[in-house]
Write a protein that holds these residues in place. Structure first.
Motif, short mmCIF file in Angstrom:
data_model
loop_
_atom_site.label_atom_id
_atom_site.label_comp_id
_atom_site.label_asym_id
_atom_site.label_seq_id
_atom_site.Cartn_x
_atom_site.Cartn_y
_atom_site.Cartn_z
N ASP A 25 14.58 -16.36 -5.20
CA ASP A 25 14.20 -15.38 -4.18
C ASP A 25 13.36 -14.31 -4.86
O ASP A 25 13.86 -13.31 -5.34
CB ASP A 25 15.47 -14.78 -3.55
N PHE A 26 12.06 -14.57 -4.96
CA PHE A 26 11.14 -13.76 -5.73
C PHE A 26 9.93 -13.45 -4.86
O PHE A 26 9.18 -14.36 -4.49
CB PHE A 26 10.69 -14.56 -6.97
N LYS A 27 9.73 -12.18 -4.51
CA LYS A 27 8.63 -11.80 -3.62
C LYS A 27 7.76 -10.73 -4.28
O LYS A 27 8.28 -9.82 -4.92
CB LYS A 27 9.16 -11.27 -2.29
N ILE A 28 6.44 -10.86 -4.09
CA ILE A 28 5.48 -9.91 -4.66
C ILE A 28 4.66 -9.33 -3.52
O ILE A 28 4.14 -10.07 -2.68
CB ILE A 28 4.56 -10.60 -5.68
N PHE A 29 4.52 -8.00 -3.51
CA PHE A 29 3.75 -7.32 -2.47
C PHE A 29 2.68 -6.45 -3.09
O PHE A 29 2.92 -5.74 -4.07
CB PHE A 29 4.67 -6.45 -1.60
N ARG A 30 1.50 -6.51 -2.50
CA ARG A 30 0.39 -5.63 -2.84
C ARG A 30 -0.17 -5.11 -1.53
O ARG A 30 -0.47 -5.91 -0.65
CB ARG A 30 -0.69 -6.38 -3.60
N PHE A 31 -0.33 -3.83 -1.39
CA PHE A 31 -0.79 -3.26 -0.13
C PHE A 31 -2.26 -2.86 -0.18
O PHE A 31 -2.85 -2.55 0.85
CB PHE A 31 0.09 -2.06 0.26
N GLU A 32 -2.83 -2.86 -1.35
CA GLU A 32 -4.23 -2.49 -1.47
C GLU A 32 -5.11 -3.63 -0.93
O GLU A 32 -4.77 -4.80 -1.07
CB GLU A 32 -4.56 -2.18 -2.92
N LYS A 33 -6.21 -3.27 -0.32
CA LYS A 33 -7.10 -4.25 0.31
C LYS A 33 -8.27 -4.64 -0.58
O LYS A 33 -8.80 -5.72 -0.46
CB LYS A 33 -7.65 -3.71 1.64
N MET A 34 -8.68 -3.74 -1.45
CA MET A 34 -9.84 -4.01 -2.31
C MET A 34 -9.42 -4.89 -3.48
O MET A 34 -8.29 -4.82 -3.95
CB MET A 34 -10.42 -2.69 -2.83
N ASP A 35 -10.35 -5.72 -3.93
CA ASP A 35 -10.06 -6.60 -5.06
C ASP A 35 -10.04 -5.83 -6.37
O ASP A 35 -9.36 -6.21 -7.31
CB ASP A 35 -11.11 -7.71 -5.15
N THR A 36 -10.78 -4.76 -6.43
CA THR A 36 -10.97 -4.00 -7.66
C THR A 36 -9.80 -3.04 -7.92
O THR A 36 -9.24 -2.48 -6.99
CB THR A 36 -12.28 -3.19 -7.57
N CYS A 37 -9.49 -2.85 -9.18
CA CYS A 37 -8.48 -1.89 -9.61
C CYS A 37 -8.85 -0.49 -9.11
O CYS A 37 -10.03 -0.13 -9.07
CB CYS A 37 -8.41 -1.92 -11.13
N TYR A 38 -7.87 0.30 -8.74
CA TYR A 38 -8.07 1.63 -8.16
C TYR A 38 -8.99 2.51 -9.01
O TYR A 38 -9.87 3.19 -8.48
CB TYR A 38 -6.71 2.32 -7.97
N ASN A 39 -8.83 2.48 -10.31
CA ASN A 39 -9.63 3.33 -11.20
C ASN A 39 -11.12 3.02 -11.13
O ASN A 39 -11.95 3.86 -11.45
CB ASN A 39 -9.17 3.19 -12.65
N ASP A 40 -11.46 1.79 -10.73
CA ASP A 40 -12.86 1.37 -10.70
C ASP A 40 -13.52 1.56 -9.34
O ASP A 40 -14.67 1.17 -9.15
CB ASP A 40 -12.97 -0.10 -11.13
N LEU A 41 -12.81 2.15 -8.38
CA LEU A 41 -13.36 2.34 -7.03
C LEU A 41 -14.17 3.63 -6.94
O LEU A 41 -13.96 4.57 -7.71
CB LEU A 41 -12.21 2.41 -6.02
N SER A 42 -15.08 3.67 -5.96
CA SER A 42 -15.81 4.91 -5.66
C SER A 42 -14.83 5.88 -5.00
O SER A 42 -13.75 5.48 -4.56
CB SER A 42 -16.97 4.62 -4.72
N GLU A 43 -15.20 7.13 -4.90
CA GLU A 43 -14.33 8.13 -4.27
C GLU A 43 -14.03 7.77 -2.81
O GLU A 43 -12.91 7.94 -2.34
CB GLU A 43 -14.95 9.53 -4.36
#
Length: 168
Positions: free
Chosen positions: A58-76
């Motif tokens: 019983d192993f579940k993984i969740f990601r809520f971010e929609k962009m493929d790129t890591c947060y640090n690499d996003l524009s403002e």
């Protein structure tokens, strides 16, 4: 029933997530339920997806971010859009803790939410106050605020030291 604890893996070194996932695997092998919620990594991080396909766990993984790129690499502008998704993930984590939805909860890179000003430390404290003794929680990130320390049972700091050759 054994009292479960809250742990933190922090520091500037590599391997915090790997260490925490390994702990989660130990819980899964013991027949316990595991939930991983990843923050600030974007949707590109798929190296853990195979864990959900393991039979009999019983192993579940969740990601809520929609962009493929890591947060640090996003524009403002992209960061502003992702903040809403990240806060949805934080609300989900709060629900998982409040409803005791699993035995083991990994909040991967949650400490970064405070460091980046996405969530105040009080929000994380309120979540941890809802934890009962049956759930094991691990939080990862680079920096652990002093205000969180009273709510944590174990702190492991992973650091990387530069060799003389790397400093030059």
């Amino acid at each position: 029933m054994e009292r479960e604890i809250t742990e933190v893996y922090c520091g500037n070194g590599k391997g915090k997530t790997t260490l925490a996932v390994g702990r989660g695997l130990r819980f899964a092998i013991q027949g316990k339920s595991v939930i991983i919620i990843q923050f600030l990594k974007g949707r590109e991080r798929r190296e853990l997806d195979f864990l959900e396909e393991l039979d009999n766990f019983d192993f579940k993984i969740f990601r809520f971010e929609k962009m493929d790129t890591c947060y640090n690499d996003l524009s403002e502008q992209e960061k502003a859009e992702e903040r809403t998704n990240i806060l949805n993930g934080l609300n989900f984590a709060r629900k998982v803790i409040a409803t005791r939805e699993c035995d083991f909860l990994l909040l991967d890179e949650i400490l970064g939410l405070m460091d980046k000003g996405i969530a105040p430390v009080e929000t994380i404290i309120d979540m941890l106050k809802q934890k009962d003794e049956s759930m094991h929680i691990i939080m990862t990130g680079c920096w652990l605020p002093d205000a969180l320390k009273p709510y944590v049972d174990s702190i492991t700091t992973i650091t990387t030291e530069l060799t003389d050759q790397e400093r030059e």
